[in-house]
Design a protein around this motif. Structure first.
Motif, PDB file in Angstrom:
ATOM      1  N   SER A  47      -0.406  17.534 -12.489  1.00 54.78           N
ATOM      2  CA  SER A  47      -0.282  16.714 -11.289  1.00 54.78           C
ATOM      3  C   SER A  47       0.247  17.495 -10.084  1.00 54.78           C
ATOM      4  O   SER A  47       0.777  18.603 -10.215  1.00 54.78           O
ATOM      5  N   TYR A  48       0.117  16.891  -8.930  1.00 53.70           N
ATOM      6  CA  TYR A  48       0.664  17.438  -7.692  1.00 53.70           C
ATOM      7  C   TYR A  48       2.163  17.671  -7.835  1.00 53.70           C
ATOM      8  O   TYR A  48       2.680  18.719  -7.449  1.00 53.70           O
ATOM      9  N   ASN A  49       2.868  16.698  -8.399  1.00 50.95           N
ATOM     10  CA  ASN A  49       4.320  16.819  -8.533  1.00 50.95           C
ATOM     11  C   ASN A  49       4.711  17.954  -9.470  1.00 50.95           C
ATOM     12  O   ASN A  49       5.742  18.609  -9.274  1.00 50.95           O
ATOM     13  N   ALA A  50       3.901  18.185 -10.510  1.00 49.21           N
ATOM     14  CA  ALA A  50       4.175  19.305 -11.418  1.00 49.21           C
ATOM     15  C   ALA A  50       3.997  20.630 -10.692  1.00 49.21           C
ATOM     16  O   ALA A  50       4.810  21.548 -10.833  1.00 49.21           O
ATOM     17  N   HIS A  51       2.922  20.735  -9.894  1.00 50.98           N
ATOM     18  CA  HIS A  51       2.689  21.961  -9.130  1.00 50.98           C
ATOM     19  C   HIS A  51       3.804  22.190  -8.116  1.00 50.98           C
ATOM     20  O   HIS A  51       4.262  23.325  -7.929  1.00 50.98           O
ATOM     21  N   GLU A  52       4.236  21.132  -7.472  1.00 54.30           N
ATOM     22  CA  GLU A  52       5.331  21.277  -6.506  1.00 54.30           C
ATOM     23  C   GLU A  52       6.601  21.762  -7.192  1.00 54.30           C
ATOM     24  O   GLU A  52       7.315  22.625  -6.665  1.00 54.30           O
ATOM     25  N   THR A  98       3.833  26.304 -21.533  1.00 58.82           N
ATOM     26  CA  THR A  98       4.307  25.158 -22.309  1.00 58.82           C
ATOM     27  C   THR A  98       5.813  24.993 -22.176  1.00 58.82           C
ATOM     28  O   THR A  98       6.321  23.878 -22.044  1.00 58.82           O
ATOM     29  N   GLY A  99       6.547  26.096 -22.203  1.00 59.69           N
ATOM     30  CA  GLY A  99       7.998  26.027 -22.045  1.00 59.69           C
ATOM     31  C   GLY A  99       8.392  25.399 -20.720  1.00 59.69           C
ATOM     32  O   GLY A  99       9.342  24.613 -20.644  1.00 59.69           O
ATOM     33  N   ALA A 100       7.645  25.728 -19.662  1.00 58.07           N
ATOM     34  CA  ALA A 100       7.929  25.146 -18.346  1.00 58.07           C
ATOM     35  C   ALA A 100       7.641  23.651 -18.345  1.00 58.07           C
ATOM     36  O   ALA A 100       8.404  22.855 -17.772  1.00 58.07           O
ATOM     37  N   LEU A 101       6.547  23.251 -18.994  1.00 54.42           N
ATOM     38  CA  LEU A 101       6.213  21.824 -19.046  1.00 54.42           C
ATOM     39  C   LEU A 101       7.245  21.048 -19.864  1.00 54.42           C
ATOM     40  O   LEU A 101       7.589  19.909 -19.532  1.00 54.42           O
ATOM     41  N   LEU A 102       7.741  21.661 -20.923  1.00 51.65           N
ATOM     42  CA  LEU A 102       8.803  21.014 -21.698  1.00 51.65           C
ATOM     43  C   LEU A 102      10.037  20.802 -20.836  1.00 51.65           C
ATOM     44  O   LEU A 102      10.695  19.755 -20.913  1.00 51.65           O
ATOM     45  N   ALA A 103      10.343  21.783 -20.002  1.00 51.00           N
ATOM     46  CA  ALA A 103      11.496  21.637 -19.102  1.00 51.00           C
ATOM     47  C   ALA A 103      11.294  20.468 -18.137  1.00 51.00           C
ATOM     48  O   ALA A 103      12.249  19.819 -17.724  1.00 51.00           O
ATOM     49  N   LEU A 104      10.035  20.177 -17.798  1.00 52.18           N
ATOM     50  CA  LEU A 104       9.725  19.064 -16.906  1.00 52.18           C
ATOM     51  C   LEU A 104       9.712  17.718 -17.617  1.00 52.18           C
ATOM     52  O   LEU A 104       9.603  16.687 -16.968  1.00 52.18           O
ATOM     53  N   ILE A 109      13.873  16.686  -9.060  1.00 51.19           N
ATOM     54  CA  ILE A 109      14.562  16.882 -10.337  1.00 51.19           C
ATOM     55  C   ILE A 109      13.852  17.953 -11.156  1.00 51.19           C
ATOM     56  O   ILE A 109      14.484  18.824 -11.765  1.00 51.19           O
ATOM     57  N   GLY A 110      12.513  17.907 -11.153  1.00 46.62           N
ATOM     58  CA  GLY A 110      11.730  18.826 -11.977  1.00 46.62           C
ATOM     59  C   GLY A 110      11.971  20.282 -11.637  1.00 46.62           C
ATOM     60  O   GLY A 110      12.188  21.118 -12.530  1.00 46.62           O
ATOM     61  N   TYR A 111      11.963  20.616 -10.342  1.00 44.30           N
ATOM     62  CA  TYR A 111      12.122  22.026  -9.991  1.00 44.30           C
ATOM     63  C   TYR A 111      13.513  22.523 -10.372  1.00 44.30           C
ATOM     64  O   TYR A 111      13.694  23.677 -10.771  1.00 44.30           O
ATOM     65  N   LYS A 112      14.505  21.647 -10.274  1.00 47.63           N
ATOM     66  CA  LYS A 112      15.862  22.061 -10.616  1.00 47.63           C
ATOM     67  C   LYS A 112      16.001  22.327 -12.109  1.00 47.63           C
ATOM     68  O   LYS A 112      16.722  23.242 -12.528  1.00 47.63           O
ATOM     69  N   ARG A 113      15.295  21.552 -12.928  1.00 44.67           N
ATOM     70  CA  ARG A 113      15.321  21.794 -14.378  1.00 44.67           C
ATOM     71  C   ARG A 113      14.683  23.142 -14.703  1.00 44.67           C
ATOM     72  O   ARG A 113      15.148  23.860 -15.597  1.00 44.67           O
ATOM     73  N   LEU A 114      13.631  23.500 -13.984  1.00 48.56           N
ATOM     74  CA  LEU A 114      13.001  24.808 -14.194  1.00 48.56           C
ATOM     75  C   LEU A 114      13.947  25.935 -13.775  1.00 48.56           C
ATOM     76  O   LEU A 114      14.055  26.956 -14.464  1.00 48.56           O
ATOM     77  N   VAL A 115      14.632  25.745 -12.662  1.00 51.68           N
ATOM     78  CA  VAL A 115      15.605  26.735 -12.205  1.00 51.68           C
ATOM     79  C   VAL A 115      16.724  26.894 -13.238  1.00 51.68           C
ATOM     80  O   VAL A 115      17.127  28.020 -13.572  1.00 51.68           O
TER      81      VAL A 115
END
Length: 501
Positions: free
Chosen positions: A180-185, A405-411, A443-449
């Motif tokens: 999704s757009y939000n995942a890419h952002e 996959t690891g990044a998507l799990l973080a999301l 929230i998503g980008y912060k979890r990745l960080v």
């Protein structure tokens, strides 16, 4: 009435003493599993629709739900497993190719789990990363074979374009449309804050994300979706996708149902039309042809962008990587057979390709033996799950790794492997508006960080334990690895000794 031969894989277990009929589960499930029966004043569930995404479990206010694996079984048969029988039933009833999402789930060896890391003791003391400098920065790109100096003896900068990363981790290719757009952002914002890079995948770059260009790798695949001069110049690097680990040797397919609105415009194809990437690039049938495309892309970007080539890990991967190094590419990306994807034929995903650990070791050895290791950087991908996997991958010869996959799990992904339906309950692998809004990019980008900063700290700790203070010193340093439970041939391919030696 047609007979349904397949019993549901999962069952919804509801504790009616706890259930308050709030209907949150019904509203949150995109698959229509839950339903409120007004006459009986109770919630019921259709187990056959459950994909075990855990959205209902996570949001149940009273913890009244859990998903359990069905204990229904076929008569025992060592040759015909229940999974095999169910797959056969599905194809007999539909006549179609089986599709699956994410990476290979079969019980093949995970070599990372059979490799141990060495530690320093007395004569080579360890390093304390909290008190002593540790270098996690990585520079990707071709390195000059010789140092040139001018008449005054000063070094001439003959370095080709390079990519600078604060740590040896990047977010791998996942196209706008498949996610999704939000995942890419979330990925783009995290890459910017972390000073690493994320990959657009083969779906082009949404106009909103051009501002993240210095942290973006733009991909060119066989379908050339969204590829134009502005796109090529927008990113920090260009990646030619020849193959991917989840489906080596075949192309890609994004269903027309996902080609809507911005996705259609970004990919530059009509709404509702299937986005089909052919298996081969129809202008590449040799290393010489690949060299021409590499040169064309460099020319289009005034030779200011490094070019990488992504290939699937297959049996002759070392020879292929050698050819890529000679094609003028600056980076070669190796994608192992556990790599994730939005959709792949099940048989291809589960039976084609080789593990990233073996591919990586063989490629690094081949390039070193041929004296061309400095011509390219090597990036490893395909189920990098932790900081320990990263350290082991670098010691086997990688300059850096991709994580997907690891990044998507973080999301918030729960690996329900239902991406190909477009009904991701976590707002990641979907384009349904009411589902995509479930992923908040703030929230998503912060979890990745958070994830990558935690891994960076662990990488420093492990390097310090080895008495190593830089990623460059770790690269290809197989002396720091030992194998357990591996046979002689596996140890030979990996280029490591057995534990105890």
């Amino acid at each position: 009435m047609a007979v349904n031969y397949i019993y549901p894989d999962y069952e919804v277990a509801r504790n009616y003493d706890k259930c308050i009929n709030c209907r949150v589960c019904e509203k949150q499930c995109a698959n229509g599993v839950h339903e409120y029966l007004a006459d009986a004043d109770k919630m019921v569930a259709d187990d056959a629709k459950c994909v075990n995404c855990h959205r209902c479990v996570a949001l149940c206010l009273t913890r009244a739900l859990k998903i359990i694996k069905s204990d229904n079984t076929y008569r025992e048969n060592a040759n015909w497993s229940g999974k095999t029988i169910n797959e056969l039933y599905r194809q007999a009833s539909t006549g179609g190719v089986l599709l699956s999402s994410m990476g290979n789930p079969e019980p093949y060896p995970v070599y990372f789990d059979k490799i141990l890391i060495n530690a320093s003791q007395v004569t080579n003391p360890s390093i304390d990363p909290l008190r002593e400098p540790m270098e996690t920065r990585v520079i990707l790109g071709a390195k000059p074979q010789v140092i040139e100096r001018d008449k005054s003896g000063h070094i001439i900068n003959n370095l080709p374009p390079q990519l600078k990363l604060s740590m040896p981790i990047m977010f791998s290719a996942m196209s706008y449309g498949s996610i999704s757009y939000n995942a890419h952002e979330s990925l783009a914002r995290a890459a910017e804050e972390l000073d690493v890079l994320y990959n657009t995948g083969e779906g082009g770059l949404h106009e909103d994300f051009y501002r993240y260009g210095k942290n973006t790798i733009v991909q060119v695949a066989s379908g050339r979706f969204g590829v134009h001069p502005g796109y090529l110049k927008a990113g920090a690097a260009i990646e030619i996708k020849m193959g991917q680990g989840a489906k080596p040797g075949i192309g890609g397919h994004l269903p027309g149902s996902k080609i809507v609105g911005d996705i259609s415009r970004t990919r530059m194809i009509p709404e509702g039309s299937d986005a089909i990437s052919p298996a081969p690039h129809h202008d590449i049938y040799s290393i010489e042809d690949l060299r021409q495309l590499v040169y064309s892309l460099k020319t289009a970007t005034d030779f200011k962008k490094p070019v990488s080539v992504k290939i699937a890990a297959v049996h002759n991967v070392a020879a292929i990587a050698s050819g890529i190094a000679r094609s003028g590419a600056d980076i070669v990306v190796l994608d192992g057979f556990r790599g994730g994807t939005g959709a792949a034929p099940t048989r291809m995903r589960d039976h084609v390709g080789i593990p990233i650990e073996l591919a990586l070791a063989s490629v690094d050895k081949r390039l070193r033996d041929e004296g061309i290791r400095d011509r390219v950087s090597v990036v490893a991908a395909g189920s990098i799950r932790s900081s320990a996997d990263i350290v082991k991958a670098i010691a086997l010869g990688a300059d850096a790794v991709y994580i997907g996959t690891g990044a998507l799990l973080a999301l918030g992904c729960h690996l329900c492997r239902n991406c190909h339906t477009g009904k991701c309950n976590w707002g990641i692998a979907t384009q349904v508006p009411e589902l995509t809004k479930r992923l908040n990019p703030d929230i998503g980008y912060k979890r990745l960080v958070n994830l990558l900063n935690a891994w960076k700290h662990e990488i420093k700790e492990m390097m310090g334990g080895m008495g190593i203070n830089s990623i460059e010193t770790l690269k290809g340093n197989r002396l720091m690895l030992r194998g357990v439970g591996l046979n002689a041939k596996e140890l030979e391919v990996l280029g490591i000794k057995h534990a105890g030696e």
